[in-house]
Design an enzyme around this catalytic site. Structure first.
Site, short mmCIF file in Angstrom:
data_model
loop_
_atom_site.label_atom_id
_atom_site.label_comp_id
_atom_site.label_asym_id
_atom_site.label_seq_id
_atom_site.Cartn_x
_atom_site.Cartn_y
_atom_site.Cartn_z
N GLU A 39 0.81 -1.22 0.00
CA GLU A 39 0.00 0.00 0.00
C GLU A 39 0.84 1.27 0.00
OE1 GLU A 39 -0.36 -2.58 1.99
OE2 GLU A 39 -2.31 -3.43 1.51
N HIS B 50 -12.27 -3.49 9.68
CA HIS B 50 -12.78 -3.57 8.31
C HIS B 50 -13.96 -2.63 8.09
CE1 HIS B 50 -10.14 -6.47 6.71
NE2 HIS B 50 -10.96 -6.96 5.81
#
Lengths: 350, 337
Positions: free
Chosen positions: A60, A129
């Site tokens: 990322e 999440h």
């Protein structure tokens, strides 16, 4: 006008941007896979080739830097992460580079990158999440933060973001992908930093964003039956903030409820209420309020999420409370499906 | 009195008078030595004047590490793009960055290369392909890979090149960036300047004993080479080979060069008294001065004289320049349109 889903609107905006300019590239983990990031990237690789549309390693931070580097030499990258939570590994590149590059080199060094981040809710997504981190991003000078609610706004704002010369964080609530709305086929743009008055009203200003605007719309209808006229403003961008529209509305109604998808402390609601208290304090007939998540990580258990998250019922109750009216149940606001899904179309688990 | 060094360097040194070109027409040794002198004297001038308190930003001097910057950049064209680190003065100057603008930036003046917004650690001169330097360890490595991606996608012949230290090879983003550059076969050269220390922490507390950074990189699938970073000819030749490999479509390249920073991590002084490294180690490396036999060569006397004038002029320019107006700061930061 034809109706398409929020996800299709996102797909159409990327497709359109890539056909308008060969400077536009798009990448992210899963972009060319069969599910195409909740179907938002389907078909793009076939159409534009694997040099412009590509999958990425689970890297990322580097991929954010790579997007930044490619934008320095003239590309307009669109990066996507299936969950905002994974993107946290890239905060160095985001905050130290993307947000600062133009400034720290004295201007004329723009970074036109768009970072699409999916924010979650429900179906046991749990603490890592389903975070809603718009306030963290909005806190950083040099970043723009967009959170559309409707399919129409998703297309117009995404096109604007892609062709904007600054880094833009484009936050898509997972529960909005399946919602449908009228979307023109043509190219149109919506200015970042402009909110939208979804419904005019005279008694109270509701400022909401992203998925919570859908819930607020349902509550507003029921409040109308209680003789409370709400002016509902969909924020659309949290940075820059459309203070002109918000303050004008508060001056008219004299009351404010800010509704956010995130934890309440140090949030978008904190900022709006602080600004309103400082600048138009005397306009208030009652103290400004907010409806956001308690300051706890989101739980996973089905037994907890119903209480943890807010919906139309909570908006309805909160507004009654502001008007000192006794609380009352409203059967019309009860959802006809399980509390942890946006609708029967949502089959989980992702 | 200067003895010629043995080997390639010595042989080439003997041709200085003829300004001989090494292997290709890129740059003569004489020219490279002039560039190293320029960096050395600029850095010394900053060190000398730093205590005046007019250059008020963290400043990391490149003294002792000039050969890598010069040997690498001698192989680069204007269109080739370079990114660098907190210790960027040598890279900026070696790529041809404007001296006055660099000095003015360190003084925080509006005439600086970043209009006074960045300081010593945020240098840029896009007119010569020096695309920026930043202050966070490892943070420009992926940016260089992204620039290479853009160059390749737009069918440009140019390459991207990034300097970083041994410390950056401990960051996750280093591996992430190499990995992506390899899988996408991007035109980028990674140049690791191994000066043994990350601030005051030696390699022995940071990386396993016996590890070779270039071997680690090679094991990832990138062509990697290693050399003496204090020998400008060796650096030049290894870089030439790396660049040649890219033109032959052999993918991204990795170069590690050994070197040593003479002064303190940040600031103008020597710091061997702190105890994190031995004076003897410093003295050993100073013997390997990349400018040995050059500093006192009569060949360079007139160049050094004019250089000193240029440097004085640059400091004067910086001192006489204005600080940025607050309005300008607001405009650049985007608060005011």
């Amino acid at each position: 006008m034809r109706k398409i889903s929020f996800a299709q609107a996102v797909n159409e905006a990327i497709d359109m941007a890539m056909s308008i300019s060969d400077e536009v590239i798009t990448f992210g983990l899963g972009v060319p896979d069969p599910k195409g990031v909740f179907s938002t990237t389907l078909g793009l690789q076939d159409k534009y080739g694997n040099e412009r549309v590509f999958d990425m390693p689970t890297s990322e931070n580097a991929m954010t830097g790579i997007g930044i580097g490619s934008s320095i030499v003239g590309l307009r990258p669109i990066m996507v992460h299936q969950r905002v939570d994974f993107f946290l590994l890239a905060l160095d590149q985001l905050i130290n580079n993307a947000a600062k590059w133009n400034f720290m080199f004295g201007g004329d060094n723009n970074i036109p990158i768009t970072i699409r981040l999916i924010v979650g809710h429900g179906w046991g997504q749990g603490p890592t999440h389903s975070q809603n981190l718009q306030s963290i991003f909005s806190h950083i000078p040099g970043l723009k933060v967009v959170m559309p609610t409707t399919a129409y706004d998703a297309k117009g704002l995404l096109l604007e973001s892609i062709f904007c010369d600054d880094p833009v964080l484009f936050l898509e609530h997972r529960w909005l992908h399946g919602t449908e709305g009228e979307v023109p086929e043509k190219d149109y743009r919506i200015a970042i930093g402009s909110s939208k008055v979804i419904k005019p009203g005279k008694d109270i200003t509701l400022v909401s964003l992203s998925y919570m605007t859908i819930e607020a719309m349902r509550a507003v209808e029921e409040l109308e039956k209680e003789d409370i006229s709400c002016e509902l403003i969909d924020l659309r961008s949290s940075s820059p903030l459309d203070w002109v529209t918000i303050s004008k509305s508060i001056k008219k109604t004299g009351r404010l409820l800010v509704i956010d998808t995130a934890n309440e402390s140090f949030s978008i609601s904190s900022e709006i209420i602080a600004k309103a208290s400082m600048e138009i304090f005397t306009s208030f007939k009652s103290p400004p309020q907010r409806l956001a998540l308690i300051d706890a990580p989101s739980p996973t258990s089905f037994g907890l999420t119903s209480t943890y998250y807010n919906g139309a019922e909570e908006v309805f109750a909160k507004v009654l409370e502001i008007f000192d009216q006794p609380s009352k149940p409203n059967d019309n606001l009860k959802s006809d499906h399980s509390h942890d899904i946006p609708g029967d179309w949502f089959k989980g688990p992702f | 009195m200067a003895k010629l060094r043995k080997g390639v360097f010595g042989r080439l040194n003997s041709f200085i008078n003829n300004h001989i070109i090494i292997k290709s027409k890129n740059m003569s040794l004489f020219e490279m030595q002039k560039r190293m002198l320029k960096i050395r004297f600029v850095e010394e001038s900053i060190a000398e004047r730093y205590s005046e308190g007019k250059m008020r930003c963290p400043t990391h001097l490149s003294i002792g590490q000039e050969a890598i910057a010069v040997g690498v950049c001698a192989n680069l064209n204007k269109d080739d793009l370079v990114l660098s680190t907190h210790r960027a003065h040598a890279h900026y100057l070696a790529k041809g960055g404007d001296l006055k603008k660099m000095i003015a930036e360190i003084y925080g003046k509006v005439t600086g290369c970043s209009k006074g917004m960045g300081g010593s650690m945020h240098l840029i001169d896009k007119s010569v392909g020096f695309m920026g330097s930043t202050a966070i360890v490892g943070n420009t490595i992926p940016v260089a890979v992204g620039m290479a991606k853009g160059l390749k996608l737009r069918n440009k012949d140019a390459i991207s090149c990034v300097f970083f230290g041994d410390g950056a090879t401990e960051e996750g983003v280093f591996f992430e960036s190499l990995n992506f550059a390899i899988i996408q076969n991007l035109p980028v050269i990674f140049v690791c300047e191994n000066n043994l220390y990350s601030v005051y922490s030696g390699l022995e507390v940071r990386q396993p004993k016996g590890r070779k950074i270039y071997e680690m990189a090679r094991s990832m699938g990138i062509e990697a080479n290693h050399g003496n970073g204090n020998d400008v000819v060796e650096v030049y030749e290894k870089m030439l080979k790396a660049k040649d490999n890219i033109s032959k479509d052999k993918g991204p390249q990795f170069l590690e060069f050994d070197t040593y920073r003479w002064r303190e991590h940040c600031g103008p002084n020597y710091d061997n008294d702190l105890g994190y490294r031995d004076e003897s180690e410093f003295l050993k490396w100073r013997e390997k001065d990349p400018l040995k036999n050059v500093l006192d060569s009569s060949e360079f006397k007139s160049y050094i004289d004019s250089l000193k004038d240029d440097i004085c002029e640059a400091h004067l320019f910086a001192e006489n320049s204005k600080y940025p107006e607050y309005e300008e700061f607001l405009e650049i930061s985007g608060i005011k349109k």
